[in-house]
Write a protein that holds these residues in place. Sequence first.
Motif: not given
Length: 528
Positions: A208-223
């Motif tokens: 499945s897929k989880r809805d994701i907003g701008p803030h979690p996207i920031c964390r993903r890119l930093e990771h």
Amino acid sequence: MAREEYCIYLRKSRADLDAEAHGEGETLARHERILLELAKRDKLNVTEIYREIVSGDTIAARPVMQQLLQEVQAGRWAGVLVVEVERLARGETIDQGIVAQTFQYSETKIVTPLKTYDPTNEYDEEYFEFGLFMSRREYKTIKRRLMRGREAASKEGKWVSGSCPYGYKRVRIENGKGWTLEVIPEEAEIVKLIFQLYTKGEPLPDGSKRDIGPHPICRRLEHMNVPAPSGGRDWRTRTIEQILQNPVYIGKVRWNRRKTKRKVEDGKVTPERYVSKPENWILADGLHEAIIDTDTFQLAADKLAKRGPAPVHLNGELKNPFSGVAVCEKCGRVLALWNNSKGYSMLKCRNRFCDNVGCSYEIFEARVLEALSGWLAGYELKWEEAPAKNDELVGLAKRAYNQASKELENRERQLARAHELLELDIYDVDTFLDRSRVLAEQIAEAKENKVAAASALSSAERAAESRKNLIPKVKKLLEVYETLPSAAAKNEMLKSILEKITYRRDKRTGPKDDFEITLYPKLPSSEE
């Protein structure tokens, strides 16, 4: 003594940049030759040449001009050489007034190849002001022409902005005039990833897929260790939102969205950027390649619209009494107040990459008041001996200042005596010049000593006043802190007695009050 020294002021205009592009030579060098020849012809003693590299519209954007005006105001120069009066000021009317008044009140001449303007001459003054007025009209005409050119270029799909959006670089149009954008492949993949995560969600292990907003996207890119547009590794939520809203990624060019207006604050003109109404924007098909398809971009726009605006504090009310006072001991960033839905408040370092552990706001506040109370008790004991020490320090500073003043007066009398000996033919010219040079160095040294002594005296007096006033301020804060009506009132009192409070906590486990704070009261420098 009459002023005999002149200086040269050189500055490029937009017309000069065009002329250089057509091979007419380097402007500043050409103007420098013209003005040096003028100085030689009129036998003017030029001792300084100022070169303004930037071509700013206002005095605030021209640091060399600011320095020149300060020296003109101080009466250093007999005159300033320029190729034309427009080089001094052709932008805002208020800037032209500042230039005109500065030269007029200091009685500094403006020397050009065509005319010398004497500010003490009424007709020259009017002629100078008329020249500035005409240059102002010409400046506005040029500015309107440039704006029309940019609007026309943007409608043709060219890139007219100086900065480039993330994922692109600016390149010259082949076999044409102007600029366009070229895709940077590595950054373009990140842009695609941002749109994919935001519009389609994040895949989960179960498929499945989880809805994701701008803030979690920031964390993903930093990771993922993806460099941010700013060059660091700190991605901001606002950066992600700007990428999702920018039509440049579907091959469009947007112009006239952000505009600048000037406002006056405390007598200074400051620019202010704002977003204009959408009906005033120019949105055209760009010459560059798109990174995102139109459907994906529209899907992101619809999702952003449903989120609504970010919540803000009513009337911009301050919520953190320690705002600007409490800082992280490890990285130096200020501590922020965080409130959760259960009403629990924490102070935490704003730097996501700092390992300083946060703490309860209530416990931190209690520890600060306790530390202030303990510091006050010790400082009051020290204060019992302070009045006599204060009087002694101020007295020493006053004696040093008086001694420096007498030394300066003595050297100035010796210089006057040297002039008398020259007039009586006791000194010949060479002897007088030798003596004058020695006395000039001694007078300069005496002046520096007097300034230093005056500064020391002022510091001693301020220190005495600070020692006298600090104890009552701390006592008052401890008495009324709990009854103060707002966080802003508490913050104001804390800032009046504290330079800062440093905070450090290394472990997440253990007692909640297991952290260190250090208070830095606003003490005289000798006691810090």
